[in-house]
Write an enzyme that holds these catalytic residues in place. Structure first.
Site, PDB file in Angstrom:
ATOM      1  N   HIS A   1      -3.144  -7.806 -17.655  1.00 43.05           N
ATOM      2  CA  HIS A   1      -4.504  -7.239 -17.690  1.00 43.05           C
ATOM      3  C   HIS A   1      -4.682  -9.117 -16.883  1.00 43.05           C
ATOM      4  CE1 HIS A   1      -7.812  -5.335 -16.386  1.00 43.05           C
ATOM      5  NE2 HIS A   1      -8.504  -5.189 -17.379  1.00 43.05           N
TER       6      HIS A   1
ATOM      7  N   HIS B   1       1.617  -1.324 -11.729  1.00 42.64           N
ATOM      8  CA  HIS B   1       0.292  -1.395 -12.395  1.00 42.64           C
ATOM      9  C   HIS B   1       0.472   0.094 -12.454  1.00 42.64           C
ATOM     10  CE1 HIS B   1      -3.933  -0.225 -11.578  1.00 42.64           C
ATOM     11  NE2 HIS B   1      -4.034  -2.007 -11.305  1.00 42.64           N
TER      12      HIS B   1
ATOM     13  N   ASP C   1      -2.237  -9.649  -8.903  1.00 45.82           N
ATOM     14  CA  ASP C   1      -1.638 -11.335  -8.850  1.00 45.82           C
ATOM     15  C   ASP C   1      -0.615 -12.288  -8.583  1.00 45.82           C
ATOM     16  OD1 ASP C   1      -4.583 -10.905 -11.266  1.00 45.82           O
ATOM     17  OD2 ASP C   1      -3.144  -9.274 -12.750  1.00 45.82           O
TER      18      ASP C   1
HETATM   19  N1  CMC Z   1       8.361  -5.723 -14.005  1.00 47.17           N
HETATM   20  C1  CMC Z   1       9.645  -4.459 -14.726  1.00 47.17           C
HETATM   21  N2  CMC Z   1       9.606  -3.113 -14.994  1.00 47.17           N
HETATM   22  C2  CMC Z   1       8.022  -2.842 -14.557  1.00 47.17           C
HETATM   23  C3  CMC Z   1       7.178  -3.823 -14.411  1.00 47.17           C
HETATM   24  C4  CMC Z   1       7.429  -5.299 -14.357  1.00 47.17           C
HETATM   25  N3  CMC Z   1       6.202  -5.482 -14.092  1.00 47.17           N
HETATM   26  N4  CMC Z   1       5.937  -2.886 -14.611  1.00 47.17           N
HETATM   27  C5  CMC Z   1       6.545  -1.828 -15.322  1.00 47.17           C
HETATM   28  N5  CMC Z   1       7.349  -2.174 -15.730  1.00 47.17           N
HETATM   29  C6  CMC Z   1       8.911  -0.961 -15.674  1.00 47.17           C
HETATM   30  C7  CMC Z   1       8.799  -0.238 -17.486  1.00 47.17           C
HETATM   31  O1  CMC Z   1       9.208  -1.123 -17.878  1.00 47.17           O
HETATM   32  C8  CMC Z   1       8.767   1.461 -17.088  1.00 47.17           C
HETATM   33  O2  CMC Z   1      10.554   1.534 -17.032  1.00 47.17           O
HETATM   34  P1  CMC Z   1      10.997   2.693 -17.981  1.00 47.17           P
HETATM   35  O3  CMC Z   1       9.765   4.173 -17.111  1.00 47.17           O
HETATM   36  O4  CMC Z   1      12.813   1.751 -17.576  1.00 47.17           O
HETATM   37  O5  CMC Z   1      10.489   2.099 -18.977  1.00 47.17           O
HETATM   38  C9  CMC Z   1       8.546   1.800 -15.421  1.00 47.17           C
HETATM   39  O6  CMC Z   1       8.281   0.202 -14.738  1.00 47.17           O
HETATM   40  C10 CMC Z   1       6.550   2.321 -16.138  1.00 47.17           C
HETATM   41  O7  CMC Z   1       6.201   0.684 -16.320  1.00 47.17           O
HETATM   42  P2  CMC Z   1       4.758   1.101 -17.221  1.00 47.17           P
HETATM   43  O8  CMC Z   1       5.005   0.332 -18.164  1.00 47.17           O
HETATM   44  O9  CMC Z   1       4.671   2.571 -18.338  1.00 47.17           O
HETATM   45  O10 CMC Z   1       3.809   1.171 -16.609  1.00 47.17           O
HETATM   46  P3  CMC Z   1       2.155   1.059 -17.168  1.00 47.17           P
HETATM   47  O11 CMC Z   1       1.642   1.806 -16.532  1.00 47.17           O
HETATM   48  O12 CMC Z   1       1.967   0.992 -18.297  1.00 47.17           O
HETATM   49  O13 CMC Z   1       1.806  -0.763 -16.552  1.00 47.17           O
HETATM   50  C11 CMC Z   1       1.614  -2.414 -16.358  1.00 47.17           C
HETATM   51  C12 CMC Z   1       1.050  -1.185 -15.586  1.00 47.17           C
HETATM   52  C13 CMC Z   1       0.280  -3.404 -15.243  1.00 47.17           C
HETATM   53  C14 CMC Z   1       1.022  -2.713 -17.477  1.00 47.17           C
HETATM   54  C15 CMC Z   1       2.839  -3.094 -15.996  1.00 47.17           C
HETATM   55  O14 CMC Z   1       3.380  -2.501 -14.628  1.00 47.17           O
HETATM   56  C16 CMC Z   1       2.783  -4.177 -16.161  1.00 47.17           C
HETATM   57  O15 CMC Z   1       3.373  -4.702 -17.495  1.00 47.17           O
HETATM   58  N6  CMC Z   1       3.183  -4.984 -15.404  1.00 47.17           N
HETATM   59  C17 CMC Z   1       3.494  -6.664 -15.585  1.00 47.17           C
HETATM   60  C18 CMC Z   1       1.936  -7.391 -15.712  1.00 47.17           C
HETATM   61  C19 CMC Z   1       1.048  -7.382 -14.973  1.00 47.17           C
HETATM   62  O16 CMC Z   1       1.549  -7.941 -13.482  1.00 47.17           O
HETATM   63  N7  CMC Z   1      -0.595  -7.267 -14.620  1.00 47.17           N
HETATM   64  C20 CMC Z   1      -1.555  -6.513 -14.101  1.00 47.17           C
HETATM   65  C21 CMC Z   1      -1.876  -5.521 -13.050  1.00 47.17           C
HETATM   66  S1  CMC Z   1      -2.756  -5.561 -12.405  1.00 47.17           S
HETATM   67  C22 CMC Z   1      -4.327  -6.722 -12.468  1.00 47.17           C
HETATM   68  C23 CMC Z   1      -4.837  -5.969 -13.581  1.00 47.17           C
HETATM   69  O17 CMC Z   1      -4.963  -4.803 -14.065  1.00 47.17           O
HETATM   70  O18 CMC Z   1      -5.654  -6.857 -13.606  1.00 47.17           O
END
Ligand code: CMC
Length: 436
Positions: free
Chosen positions: A268, A307, A363
């Site tokens: 987050h 996201h 971020d």
């Molecule tokens: N790097 C590599 N792969 C990723 C990333 C990433 N940053 N984010 C998502 N994926 C992949 C994930 O592994 C999955 O792949 P597969 O379908 O093969 O399993 C696919 O993309 C879908 O991702 P998800 O984990 O199901 O998506 P989510 O909606 O549950 O998670 C997230 C969203 C923001 C937690 C995630 O994208 C992430 O961990 N990003 C990195 C951390 C980050 O930058 N967070 C800040 C978010 S914006 C500000 C805020 O919210 O505070």
């Protein structure tokens, strides 16, 4: 059959049910009538990370993740970032309309006159270990304000609520600044009422022996824009924590501390700090392809990418990218920007990221800009929390006044044992539980 309904056939019983559709949504409670017999509890929905569940009705923030749109109270984020101050936007979030000149004057006056921390709060903060993480200090101190203002527990009195809201928005920069000064070993700087919200924050962070702190106007405006961009983001993890804790009629200090705790996580708001660590680890542009390979192999995540809602470029990241150009003209270019740009260039062309619709989020660039402005990475999430406090409080106010809301209490699917016989100590087998 009314048009706005959903007909469900339960193939276990052959029975058909019709439930209303309102705003593209069915009510989960309408499913409870679907039973196999009188003993059956009724049908529930299972949605572990709230992937498809609306928890409230809200008129504060609108996001269209596919089109990369973000609006507060109907106003596009781009316009607010260009034309408003952070306190003007905080007013908009809380009251629903942009303030008139007189309303803004009173609002700024009120916030400015609530920036002081009680000396007891200052002493409380002095008790933290010298190298405490500023986010841990921030969360704990916001919670500790609950002990300083016990009247905040009366969450049903609108006047009292607004008093605490003003206090919180006024005091979070002071807590953040003191967290930083404590961490670096500098004495606390008291607020200066002549200065704007962000100028005063910079004063409390960086004033040394000069009689009056003068903030660089480009940097204070950049900080103001960053605060506007971070002020609210509908039902994200932190806001959901704010609403969930607030639904127990918990006071706004404790609820805000819970929201800030959620924000601290690396997935987050904590991601901005992680982005900087990642850029440090990558070290130079040449190492970017190897790092991308590690991401695609599932070894690491590309922090600042992806996201839950945005499946397009995060509109906030676009504005930050633009704003950072102004900042770099004052501070000099952060060399990490080249690594970030190369990461973005490669990622946006790569099938792995394209297929999953992974774009830079808020971020990704904010940390590079914060660092150029002189903030250490440990402070990045605290900056996010200062701004988000306005959104959390607007959402909390909406929750408290919403007659449909009750204490938040999800259901579960129980997967444990049925009732079983107690095993006396002498008969328990050690191997039956995993080794610790
Ligand atoms: N790097 C590599 N792969 C990723 C990333 C990433 N940053 N984010 C998502 N994926 C992949 C994930 O592994 C999955 O792949 P597969 O379908 O093969 O399993 C696919 O993309 C879908 O991702 P998800 O984990 O199901 O998506 P989510 O909606 O549950 O998670 C997230 C969203 C923001 C937690 C995630 O994208 C992430 O961990 N990003 C990195 C951390 C980050 O930058 N967070 C800040 C978010 S914006 C500000 C805020 O919210 O505070």
């Amino acid at each position: 059959m009314p048009e706005k309904t959903l007909t469900i056939t339960d193939n276990r019983t052959g029975q058909t049910y019709t439930v209303p559709i309102e705003d593209g949504t069915i009510r989960a409670m309408d499913l409870r009538q679907i039973k196999t017999g009188p003993e059956d509890f009724g049908l529930m929905t299972y949605d572990p990370a709230f992937m498809n569940t609306a928890s409230c009705r809200s008129s504060i923030t609108y996001i269209d993740g596919d089109r990369g749109i973000l609006r507060y109270r109907g106003y596009p984020i781009e316009v607010l970032a260009e034309r408003c101050t952070f306190l003007e936007v905080a007013y908009l979030l809380l009251f629903g309309e942009l303030p008139t000149a007189t309303e803004l004057k009173h609002w700024v006056h009120d916030i400015t006159h609530h920036t002081m921390l009680h000396e007891a709060t200052k002493k409380f903060m002095e008790g933290f270990r010298y190298d405490s993480h500023p986010m841990g200090m921030f969360v704990s101190t916001v919670a500790a304000l609950s002990s300083v203002y016990p009247e905040a527990r009366d969450v049903h009195d609108p006047k009292n609520r607004m008093h605490q809201i003003v206090r919180l928005i006024g005091k979070v920069p002071s807590i953040a600044a003191l967290s930083y000064r404590h961490n670096v070993g500098f004495p606390y700087v008291y607020p200066d009422n002549d200065l704007s919200y962000t100028e005063n924050f910079m004063n409390m962070l960086w004033k040394m022996v000069e009689p009056k702190y003068v903030a660089n106007p480009v940097l204070s405006r950049a900080l103001d824009i960053l605060f506007i961009l971070h002020a609210d983001h509908e039902q994200n993890c932190g806001t959901n924590a704010m609403r969930s804790v607030g639904s127990a009629q918990t006071d706004p200090y404790l609820s805000t501390a819970s929201a800030a705790s959620a924000l601290a996580g690396p997935l987050h708001g904590g991601a901005n700090e992680e982005v900087l660590k990642m850029l440090d680890e990558i070290g130079s542009k040449d190492h970017v392809p190897a790092y991308i390979k590690r991401v695609k192999d599932g070894q690491v995540k590309l922090m600042g990418f992806g996201h839950r809602i945005y499946k397009n470029y995060d509109p906030r990241a676009k504005i930050i990218k633009w704003s950072s150009e102004q900042v770099f003209q004052v501070t000099g270019r952060n060399p990490k920007l080249d690594i970030a740009l190369e990461l973005e260039r490669i990622a946006l062309e790569d099938d792995y990221f394209v297929k999953r619709k992974l774009y830079p989020n808020v971020d990704f660039y904010s940390g590079i800009m914060y660092q150029a402005m002189g903030f250490p990475p440990e402070m990045f999430t605290v900056l996010f929390a200062i701004a988000r406090t306005a959104g959390w409080l607007a959402q909390w106010q909406e929750l408290v006044t919403d007659p449909e809301q009750k204490i938040a209490r999800p259901r579960q699917i129980y997967t444990g044992y049925n009732e079983r016989e107690f095993v006396p100590m002498e008969k328990r087998a050690a191997a039956s539980v995993p080794a610790r």
